[in-house]
Every structure is written in structure tokens, then in C-alpha cells.
Design a protein around this motif. Structure first.
Motif, PDB file in Angstrom:
ATOM      1  N   ALA A  30       0.881  -1.424  -0.337  1.00  0.00           N
ATOM      2  CA  ALA A  30      -0.228   0.131   0.552  1.00  0.00           C
ATOM      3  C   ALA A  30       0.904   1.384   0.211  1.00  0.00           C
ATOM      4  O   ALA A  30       0.425   1.742  -0.468  1.00  0.00           O
ATOM      5  N   ASP A  31       1.846   1.187   1.235  1.00  0.00           N
ATOM      6  CA  ASP A  31       2.808   1.920   0.687  1.00  0.00           C
ATOM      7  C   ASP A  31       3.316   2.452  -0.642  1.00  0.00           C
ATOM      8  O   ASP A  31       3.974   3.956  -0.956  1.00  0.00           O
ATOM      9  N   SER A  32       3.982   1.676  -1.062  1.00  0.00           N
ATOM     10  CA  SER A  32       4.266   1.393  -2.710  1.00  0.00           C
ATOM     11  C   SER A  32       3.337   2.262  -3.622  1.00  0.00           C
ATOM     12  O   SER A  32       4.330   2.564  -4.242  1.00  0.00           O
ATOM     13  N   VAL A  38       0.693   8.583  -5.772  1.00  0.00           N
ATOM     14  CA  VAL A  38       0.292  10.311  -5.135  1.00  0.00           C
ATOM     15  C   VAL A  38       0.867  11.095  -5.459  1.00  0.00           C
ATOM     16  O   VAL A  38       1.566  10.952  -5.256  1.00  0.00           O
ATOM     17  N   VAL A  39       0.576  12.245  -6.172  1.00  0.00           N
ATOM     18  CA  VAL A  39       1.788  13.153  -5.826  1.00  0.00           C
ATOM     19  C   VAL A  39       0.571  14.844  -5.070  1.00  0.00           C
ATOM     20  O   VAL A  39      -0.659  14.756  -5.946  1.00  0.00           O
ATOM     21  N   GLU A  57      -2.876  -5.896  -6.904  1.00  0.00           N
ATOM     22  CA  GLU A  57      -2.359  -7.258  -5.628  1.00  0.00           C
ATOM     23  C   GLU A  57      -2.587  -6.824  -4.421  1.00  0.00           C
ATOM     24  O   GLU A  57      -2.538  -6.901  -3.462  1.00  0.00           O
ATOM     25  N   VAL A  58      -2.349  -5.314  -4.116  1.00  0.00           N
ATOM     26  CA  VAL A  58      -2.949  -4.949  -3.294  1.00  0.00           C
ATOM     27  C   VAL A  58      -3.678  -4.762  -2.312  1.00  0.00           C
ATOM     28  O   VAL A  58      -4.473  -5.342  -1.026  1.00  0.00           O
ATOM     29  N   TYR A 157      -1.124   4.623   5.361  1.00  0.00           N
ATOM     30  CA  TYR A 157      -0.948   4.641   7.508  1.00  0.00           C
ATOM     31  C   TYR A 157      -0.753   3.738   7.928  1.00  0.00           C
ATOM     32  O   TYR A 157      -1.054   2.756   7.491  1.00  0.00           O
ATOM     33  N   LEU A 158       0.436   3.547   9.030  1.00  0.00           N
ATOM     34  CA  LEU A 158       0.982   2.240   9.262  1.00  0.00           C
ATOM     35  C   LEU A 158       0.247   2.584  10.905  1.00  0.00           C
ATOM     36  O   LEU A 158       0.687   3.627  11.225  1.00  0.00           O
TER      37      LEU A 158
END
Length: 238
Positions: A30-32, A38-39, A57-58, A157-158
């Protein structure tokens, strides 16, 4: 009996290890994804449309993960990311889309296979998060795919950083486009999010100005009148 206990304990450890691995993989992917597409708070839908493999995939990983409210940070981080990814998926499934509202049932009828459930976006927001945790900061991290929403961040978000991330996004919104302050007229206009979910911003005997001032650098005087400006439902495309 001893062997049965050992076998049971081994199975539990393997199951936990598998869950942890799948959950970690989800957050990493998700982070990748968010970093790639997103910019400055907006989404490069045209780039995703050219190749949706990373998104698929995610979301495939998200389908098989089950999280528990007992581990609140993992639970909340998972469902916030799953919501934001599913909004993007919903837009891609109907691409090009000028507004998420152009697709009937986008939030309350279309279901997504996530966390072992088939669930709508509204149910993620209202039942799994808002109802369970009573935290108005959710409104600044759940991004509905429109310009009127607070900006989407270019990372996941982690669990370990969730509280700081939620507070940071709330502060950015409250000190940014979420509010319009008119000093001459002693008035502050807020996003309609604050009107639609008034109860979330007035918990514990507080009013909306009290909530705003928890996060705003330049405080709003208590005698300012509060009104709301129209929500912009145009898609948050880059």
C-alpha cells in the motif's frame, strides 16, 4: 497430551506468523502504491488506468487479511488504507469519472472484498471506524476521491505511526483549505464535513470552534459565527 499441546502451540505460532507477514506485506505494498500514484494530495488516475496490476495486487492482499479491534492501531490503519485504495478502485472501475457521485451507489451500494468481508465504503467509515472508536480525526484521513476531501497522503498509514499521522493530517486540514476565516465579519466557514458529521466534532460537551482550536495554530475566537461552504465533489485527479 504434551504432544497435542506442542502441536497446537506450533499451529498458533505459524498462524500468527502468517498473519503478521500478510499484514506487513499489505502495508508495504500500500505504501509503495501511494508513493507511486499520489502527488500533492491528488491521484494519477490516468497512470493507474494504464496498468492496474499494482492496485489489484494490494487489494488482493487486503481481501484475505482479518484484523481485530483488540489491536486498534493495526485495525484502524488497515481499514483506513483499505478505504482509500477501494475509493481509487471504484473510480478506476468506472474510469473516466468526473465525480464519485456520478456512479450511483458508489459509497453505499458497491461492495468491496476486504478483510474477509464484502463491505461498502460507507460501512467501513461509519460502522468499522467512526462507530467503534469515536475519533473525529478519521474525517481527515479517509479520502472519498473528491477535491473537497482532505488531501490523500503519498504513503500508507502504518500502525506504529498512525496516531501521529492522523493528528498531522487533521492539523494540515484545519490550518488549510478545510476552513475559510473572515476576520472583518467575525466569521469562519468550514467544510460541509463538519456540518454532515456535527456529532463527531461536538463530543464531550465541546462545540465546533473548540474542536478547531485543538488543532489550529491561529485560534478562532469563541464569538465567531460558523457556517459551511459547499463541498466540491469533482474527482481529485492529478
Amino acid at each position: 497430551m504434551k504432544n497435542k499441546i506442542i502441536i497446537t502451540a506450533t499451529i498458533c505460532l505459524l498462524s500468527f506468523a502468517s498473519f503478521a507477514q500478510n499484514t506487513n506485506d499489505f502495508f508495504l505494498k500500500a505504501d509503495s502504491f501511494f508513493k507511486e500514484y499520489v502527488v500533492n494530495g491528488k491521484v494519477d488516475y490516468s497512470k493507474i488506468n494504464a496498468d492496474q496490476a499494482q492496485l489489484d495486487e494490494v487489494l488482493s492482499l487486503a481481501e484475505g487479511i482479518t484484523v481485530s479491534k483488540n489491536d486498534a492501531n493495526v485495525y484502524q490503519a488497515f481499514w483506513i488504507n483499505a478505504y482509500n485504495l477501494s475509493v481509487i478502485k471504484g473510480i478506476m472501475d468506472n474510469y473516466p469519472l468526473n465525480s464519485p457521485l456520478d456512479k450511483k451507489g458508489f459509497f453505499d451500494k458497491t461492495t468491496h472484498a476486504l478483510g474477509g468481508k464484502n463491505i461498502t465504503l460507507n460501512d467501513i467509515e461509519n460502522k468499522l471506524l467512526r462507530e467503534a472508536f469515536k475519533d473525529a480525526r478519521f474525517h481527515f484521513v479517509l479520502v472519498c476521491g473528491a477535491i473537497g476531501c482532505p488531501p490523500l497522503i503519498s504513503k500508507a498509514y502504518l500502525p506504529k505511526t498512525l496516531n501521529n499521522q492522523m493528528t498531522k493530517q487533521t492539523k494540515l486540514a484545519i490550518n488549510g483549505s478545510f476552513l475559510k476565516v473572515n476576520v472583518k465579519k467575525l466569521r469562519v466557514e468550514a467544510s460541509q464535513i463538519m456540518e454532515w458529521y456535527k456529532g463527531d466534532f461536538t463530543m464531550n460537551g465541546k462545540n465546533e470552534i473548540d474542536f478547531i482550536n485543538l488543532y489550529r495554530t491561529e485560534k478562532i475566537p469563541a464569538d465567531y459565527k460558523l457556517s459551511y461552504f459547499p463541498y466540491n465533489w469533482k474527482t481529485n485527479a492529478l
